[in-house]
Scaffold this motif. Structure first.
Motif, PDB file in Angstrom:
ATOM      1  N   LEU A 125       0.776  -0.912   0.214  1.00  0.00           N
ATOM      2  CA  LEU A 125       0.035  -0.058   0.055  1.00  0.00           C
ATOM      3  C   LEU A 125       1.207   1.365   0.226  1.00  0.00           C
ATOM      4  CD1 LEU A 125      -2.176   1.493  -0.093  1.00  0.00           C
ATOM      5  CD2 LEU A 125      -2.929   1.443   2.192  1.00  0.00           C
ATOM      6  N   ASP A 126       2.150   1.378   0.735  1.00  0.00           N
ATOM      7  CA  ASP A 126       2.732   2.540   0.959  1.00  0.00           C
ATOM      8  C   ASP A 126       3.726   3.137  -0.226  1.00  0.00           C
ATOM      9  OD1 ASP A 126       2.285   2.764   3.142  1.00  0.00           O
ATOM     10  OD2 ASP A 126       3.519   2.139   4.269  1.00  0.00           O
ATOM     11  N   ASP A 127       3.665   1.533  -0.661  1.00  0.00           N
ATOM     12  CA  ASP A 127       4.341   1.689  -2.322  1.00  0.00           C
ATOM     13  C   ASP A 127       3.399   2.124  -3.221  1.00  0.00           C
ATOM     14  OD1 ASP A 127       6.233   0.681  -1.159  1.00  0.00           O
ATOM     15  OD2 ASP A 127       6.582  -1.312  -2.501  1.00  0.00           O
ATOM     16  N   ILE A 128       2.498   2.024  -3.366  1.00  0.00           N
ATOM     17  CA  ILE A 128       1.654   2.340  -4.385  1.00  0.00           C
ATOM     18  C   ILE A 128       1.048   3.963  -4.335  1.00  0.00           C
ATOM     19  CG2 ILE A 128      -0.980   2.095  -4.826  1.00  0.00           C
ATOM     20  CD1 ILE A 128       0.981  -0.090  -6.084  1.00  0.00           C
ATOM     21  N   ILE A 129       0.852   4.273  -3.540  1.00  0.00           N
ATOM     22  CA  ILE A 129       1.069   5.765  -2.680  1.00  0.00           C
ATOM     23  C   ILE A 129       2.130   6.428  -3.415  1.00  0.00           C
ATOM     24  CG2 ILE A 129       0.683   7.367  -1.249  1.00  0.00           C
ATOM     25  CD1 ILE A 129      -1.391   5.551   0.635  1.00  0.00           C
ATOM     26  N   ASP A 130       3.164   5.426  -2.941  1.00  0.00           N
ATOM     27  CA  ASP A 130       4.103   6.159  -3.056  1.00  0.00           C
ATOM     28  C   ASP A 130       4.558   6.926  -4.711  1.00  0.00           C
ATOM     29  OD1 ASP A 130       5.625   6.486  -0.599  1.00  0.00           O
ATOM     30  OD2 ASP A 130       6.935   5.193  -1.108  1.00  0.00           O
ATOM     31  N   VAL A 131       4.208   5.623  -5.610  1.00  0.00           N
ATOM     32  CA  VAL A 131       4.166   5.746  -6.653  1.00  0.00           C
ATOM     33  C   VAL A 131       2.915   6.957  -7.824  1.00  0.00           C
ATOM     34  CG1 VAL A 131       3.398   4.941  -9.247  1.00  0.00           C
ATOM     35  CG2 VAL A 131       4.844   3.877  -7.555  1.00  0.00           C
ATOM     36  N   PHE A 132       1.477   6.662  -7.255  1.00  0.00           N
ATOM     37  CA  PHE A 132       0.614   6.951  -7.403  1.00  0.00           C
ATOM     38  C   PHE A 132       0.512   8.468  -6.832  1.00  0.00           C
ATOM     39  CE2 PHE A 132       0.331   3.272  -9.691  1.00  0.00           C
ATOM     40  CZ  PHE A 132       0.235   3.199 -10.369  1.00  0.00           C
ATOM     41  N   GLY A 133       0.463   8.494  -5.483  1.00  0.00           N
ATOM     42  CA  GLY A 133       0.186   9.792  -4.911  1.00  0.00           C
ATOM     43  C   GLY A 133      -1.354   9.657  -3.913  1.00  0.00           C
ATOM     44  N   LYS A 134      -1.411   9.983  -3.403  1.00  0.00           N
ATOM     45  CA  LYS A 134      -2.747  10.312  -2.849  1.00  0.00           C
ATOM     46  C   LYS A 134      -4.149   9.869  -3.297  1.00  0.00           C
ATOM     47  CE  LYS A 134      -0.527  11.284   1.972  1.00  0.00           C
ATOM     48  NZ  LYS A 134      -0.415  12.526   2.660  1.00  0.00           N
ATOM     49  N   ASP A 135      -4.452  10.621  -4.702  1.00  0.00           N
ATOM     50  CA  ASP A 135      -5.370  11.003  -5.162  1.00  0.00           C
ATOM     51  C   ASP A 135      -5.627   9.285  -5.701  1.00  0.00           C
ATOM     52  OD1 ASP A 135      -5.674  13.801  -4.285  1.00  0.00           O
ATOM     53  OD2 ASP A 135      -4.510  14.571  -6.018  1.00  0.00           O
ATOM     54  N   ILE A 136      -5.972   8.526  -5.354  1.00  0.00           N
ATOM     55  CA  ILE A 136      -6.070   7.519  -6.229  1.00  0.00           C
ATOM     56  C   ILE A 136      -7.339   6.914  -5.281  1.00  0.00           C
ATOM     57  CG2 ILE A 136      -3.178   7.220  -6.899  1.00  0.00           C
ATOM     58  CD1 ILE A 136      -3.419   5.240  -4.603  1.00  0.00           C
ATOM     59  N   ARG A 137      -8.679   6.084  -6.111  1.00  0.00           N
ATOM     60  CA  ARG A 137      -9.664   5.299  -5.175  1.00  0.00           C
ATOM     61  C   ARG A 137      -8.716   3.734  -5.290  1.00  0.00           C
ATOM     62  NH1 ARG A 137     -13.826   4.238  -9.001  1.00  0.00           N
ATOM     63  NH2 ARG A 137     -14.055   2.095  -7.944  1.00  0.00           N
ATOM     64  N   LEU A 138      -8.746   3.785  -3.513  1.00  0.00           N
ATOM     65  CA  LEU A 138      -8.369   2.697  -2.575  1.00  0.00           C
ATOM     66  C   LEU A 138     -10.187   1.521  -2.344  1.00  0.00           C
ATOM     67  CD1 LEU A 138      -6.023   3.540  -1.181  1.00  0.00           C
ATOM     68  CD2 LEU A 138      -5.705   2.441  -2.645  1.00  0.00           C
ATOM     69  N   GLU A 139     -10.077   0.346  -2.680  1.00  0.00           N
ATOM     70  CA  GLU A 139     -11.151  -0.139  -1.921  1.00  0.00           C
ATOM     71  C   GLU A 139     -10.314  -2.173  -1.431  1.00  0.00           C
ATOM     72  OE1 GLU A 139     -14.395  -1.536  -5.101  1.00  0.00           O
ATOM     73  OE2 GLU A 139     -14.602   0.622  -5.494  1.00  0.00           O
ATOM     74  N   LYS A 140     -11.534  -1.798   0.309  1.00  0.00           N
ATOM     75  CA  LYS A 140     -10.789  -3.035   0.547  1.00  0.00           C
ATOM     76  C   LYS A 140     -11.314  -4.317  -0.248  1.00  0.00           C
ATOM     77  CE  LYS A 140     -11.107  -5.396   5.095  1.00  0.00           C
ATOM     78  NZ  LYS A 140     -10.900  -5.316   6.258  1.00  0.00           N
ATOM     79  N   ASP A 141     -10.227  -5.148  -0.354  1.00  0.00           N
ATOM     80  CA  ASP A 141     -10.491  -6.546  -1.015  1.00  0.00           C
ATOM     81  C   ASP A 141     -10.137  -7.662  -0.317  1.00  0.00           C
ATOM     82  OD1 ASP A 141     -11.266  -8.654  -2.551  1.00  0.00           O
ATOM     83  OD2 ASP A 141      -9.489  -7.847  -4.381  1.00  0.00           O
ATOM     84  N   GLY A 142     -11.374  -8.539   1.158  1.00  0.00           N
ATOM     85  CA  GLY A 142     -10.315  -8.934   1.791  1.00  0.00           C
ATOM     86  C   GLY A 142      -9.770  -8.917   2.823  1.00  0.00           C
ATOM     87  N   ASP A 143      -9.185  -8.977   3.550  1.00  0.00           N
ATOM     88  CA  ASP A 143      -8.930  -9.355   4.887  1.00  0.00           C
ATOM     89  C   ASP A 143      -6.958  -8.553   4.133  1.00  0.00           C
ATOM     90  OD1 ASP A 143     -10.496  -8.976   6.391  1.00  0.00           O
ATOM     91  OD2 ASP A 143     -10.187 -11.492   6.879  1.00  0.00           O
ATOM     92  N   GLU A 144      -6.532  -9.237   2.427  1.00  0.00           N
ATOM     93  CA  GLU A 144      -4.934  -9.553   2.729  1.00  0.00           C
ATOM     94  C   GLU A 144      -4.821  -8.673   1.586  1.00  0.00           C
ATOM     95  OE1 GLU A 144      -3.513 -12.902   2.576  1.00  0.00           O
ATOM     96  OE2 GLU A 144      -4.307 -13.797   5.081  1.00  0.00           O
ATOM     97  N   HIS A 145      -5.678  -7.968   0.648  1.00  0.00           N
ATOM     98  CA  HIS A 145      -5.459  -7.499  -0.314  1.00  0.00           C
ATOM     99  C   HIS A 145      -6.508  -5.804  -1.076  1.00  0.00           C
ATOM    100  CE1 HIS A 145      -5.018 -11.510  -1.521  1.00  0.00           C
ATOM    101  NE2 HIS A 145      -3.656 -10.889  -2.033  1.00  0.00           N
ATOM    102  N   PHE A 146      -6.498  -4.610  -1.337  1.00  0.00           N
ATOM    103  CA  PHE A 146      -6.838  -3.729  -1.929  1.00  0.00           C
ATOM    104  C   PHE A 146      -6.834  -3.460  -3.137  1.00  0.00           C
ATOM    105  CE2 PHE A 146      -2.862  -2.247  -1.170  1.00  0.00           C
ATOM    106  CZ  PHE A 146      -2.205  -1.527  -2.516  1.00  0.00           C
TER     107      PHE A 146
END
Length: 142
Positions: free
Chosen positions: A75-96
């Motif tokens: 998750l931190d890597d994805i935010i580092d690459v794309f910034g905070k202006d992205i849409r995130l959805e929880k997908d079970g306990d171990e994924h998004f």
């Protein structure tokens, strides 16, 4: 513009005869010639850092919408690459699932880099390109 991204400095601008922005790594520029004085005006409202958010590894190309299924551990890597202006959805306990915009080639490269932690859900064209790259890599490592 001059932009610092991924530990490198890039010159970004428009050139005569091209509508899109071009990217040049400053440390690789050589044999600079005297400029003839003509220039192209650009939209002063552009934010170069906003522009580069979708240019993973500074690959050019049109931005496309991409859906990524990721392990929570990146998750931190994805935010580092794309910034905070992205849409995130929880997908079970171990994924998004992350919904981002990126250039096609940059997204392929990123997905292969995180192959054990990320799956491109959409678009199909990127999935197909990644499948082909994996198939070619398997041949090399038999």
């Amino acid at each position: 513009y001059m932009v610092y991204k991924d530990g490198k400095t890039f010159a970004i601008g428009k050139t005569h005869g091209h509508d899109n922005l071009s990217h040049y790594r400053v440390d690789k520029i050589k044999d600079i010639k005297n400029y003839d004085g003509r220039y192209i005006r650009h939209d002063r409202n552009e934010d170069p850092y906003e522009y580069t958010k979708s240019k993973i590894y500074m690959y050019q190309g049109d931005d496309i919408k991409v859906a990524l299924r990721c392990d929570n551990s990146i998750l931190d890597d994805i935010i580092d690459v794309f910034g905070k202006d992205i849409r995130l959805e929880k997908d079970g306990d171990e994924h998004f699932v992350a919904y981002v915009k990126a250039s096609k080639q940059g997204m392929v490269y990123l997905a292969l880099q995180y192959i054990n932690h990320m799956e491109v859900l959409e678009p199909k064209a990127i999935r197909d390109e990644i499948k082909e790259a994996i198939k070619n890599a398997q041949k090399k490592y038999k």
